[in-house]
Design a protein around this motif. Sequence first.
Motif, PDB file in Angstrom:
ATOM      1  N   VAL A 163      30.730  38.379  43.918  1.00 45.34           N
ATOM      2  CA  VAL A 163      30.587  38.510  42.685  1.00 45.34           C
ATOM      3  C   VAL A 163      29.089  38.318  43.002  1.00 45.34           C
ATOM      4  CG1 VAL A 163      30.739  37.080  40.445  1.00 45.34           C
ATOM      5  CG2 VAL A 163      32.721  37.662  42.393  1.00 45.34           C
ATOM      6  N   GLU A 207      32.860  46.706  38.889  1.00 44.25           N
ATOM      7  CA  GLU A 207      33.517  45.554  38.358  1.00 44.25           C
ATOM      8  C   GLU A 207      32.643  44.594  37.265  1.00 44.25           C
ATOM      9  OE1 GLU A 207      36.208  42.099  40.191  1.00 44.25           O
ATOM     10  OE2 GLU A 207      37.683  44.116  39.636  1.00 44.25           O
ATOM     11  N   VAL A 209      33.228  40.632  36.385  1.00 48.24           N
ATOM     12  CA  VAL A 209      33.347  39.595  36.190  1.00 48.24           C
ATOM     13  C   VAL A 209      33.980  38.734  35.303  1.00 48.24           C
ATOM     14  CG1 VAL A 209      34.640  38.095  38.076  1.00 48.24           C
ATOM     15  CG2 VAL A 209      33.321  39.578  38.736  1.00 48.24           C
ATOM     16  N   ARG A 210      34.701  38.829  34.324  1.00 48.59           N
ATOM     17  CA  ARG A 210      34.181  37.860  32.675  1.00 48.59           C
ATOM     18  C   ARG A 210      33.498  36.371  33.573  1.00 48.59           C
ATOM     19  NH1 ARG A 210      38.456  38.389  28.282  1.00 48.59           N
ATOM     20  NH2 ARG A 210      37.224  37.278  26.805  1.00 48.59           N
ATOM     21  N   GLU A 212      31.304  35.892  35.082  1.00 51.13           N
ATOM     22  CA  GLU A 212      30.756  35.102  35.987  1.00 51.13           C
ATOM     23  C   GLU A 212      29.476  36.403  36.318  1.00 51.13           C
ATOM     24  OE1 GLU A 212      32.669  33.917  39.193  1.00 51.13           O
ATOM     25  OE2 GLU A 212      34.769  34.445  38.651  1.00 51.13           O
ATOM     26  N   TYR A 214      29.123  40.410  37.757  1.00 50.63           N
ATOM     27  CA  TYR A 214      29.551  41.921  38.105  1.00 50.63           C
ATOM     28  C   TYR A 214      29.774  42.245  39.929  1.00 50.63           C
ATOM     29  CZ  TYR A 214      27.534  42.920  34.113  1.00 50.63           C
ATOM     30  OH  TYR A 214      27.359  43.271  32.904  1.00 50.63           O
ATOM     31  N   ARG A 215      30.715  43.198  40.576  1.00 53.91           N
ATOM     32  CA  ARG A 215      31.168  42.521  41.754  1.00 53.91           C
ATOM     33  C   ARG A 215      31.263  44.084  42.489  1.00 53.91           C
ATOM     34  NH1 ARG A 215      35.361  39.060  43.879  1.00 53.91           N
ATOM     35  NH2 ARG A 215      36.458  40.194  42.033  1.00 53.91           N
TER      36      ARG A 215
END
Length: 226
Positions: A163, A207, A209-210, A212, A214-215
């Motif tokens: 993340v 993706e 990551v709400r 936080e 991105y991943r």
Amino acid sequence: MEQSYCLLTVDDESDIQRTNRKYLEAQGYKVDTAVCAEEALDMLRQNRYDCILLDVLMPDMDGFALCQAVRALTSAPILFLSCMDDEEDKVKGLMAGGDDYITKPYSLKELSARVYAQVRRSMMKRFVIDHDQQLLTVDGRVISLPQKEFELFLYLLGNPGRVLTTKELYSEVWNPGKVDMTNTVAVHIARLRRRLEGTEEIVGRIETVRGEGYRFFPGTEVRIKL
């Protein structure tokens, strides 16, 4: 094996088919089987395979002729499995479009190693990064990235599965002294996603990551290289 590669084995000997399939599936491959050339060609028209294992002696068409027909449908690597061990037969198989030739009897460990070598070599041709021109080539499709999007992509690529906060991404790719970093990162992530649309299987996906950041989840080719 992290990625489940799809194989097609073509052989009219059911015992050999069963043994090869069981062993290769245990190694993490998805394996389809065909007992004749006609069935194999039908399956190739409907599915995409990462490697094709081809017997030479079959009832409706010899493997060399089938190999040529297969080449009209796919560039996937072809591995001949044959009891014909003359040098002339091996040369004929390679000239017909085959990538490797293994003679029966063979060990299952050797078979698996040769399949993996062919799959890996094939996959590495599907994705190329040109650092000088800031280009990605994916299955022949050339994707040109502006400098910041290219730098952002490389940073995501180098940190798979982790993340990454907006602050970290902004600090690594942009000038950390500037303001409005959240919007800047979000805009460039959105643009990068649009440019990479349709390449997720090979390159990977980003993706959100709400709360936080991105991943990045690498695709098949990236996993091989990393």
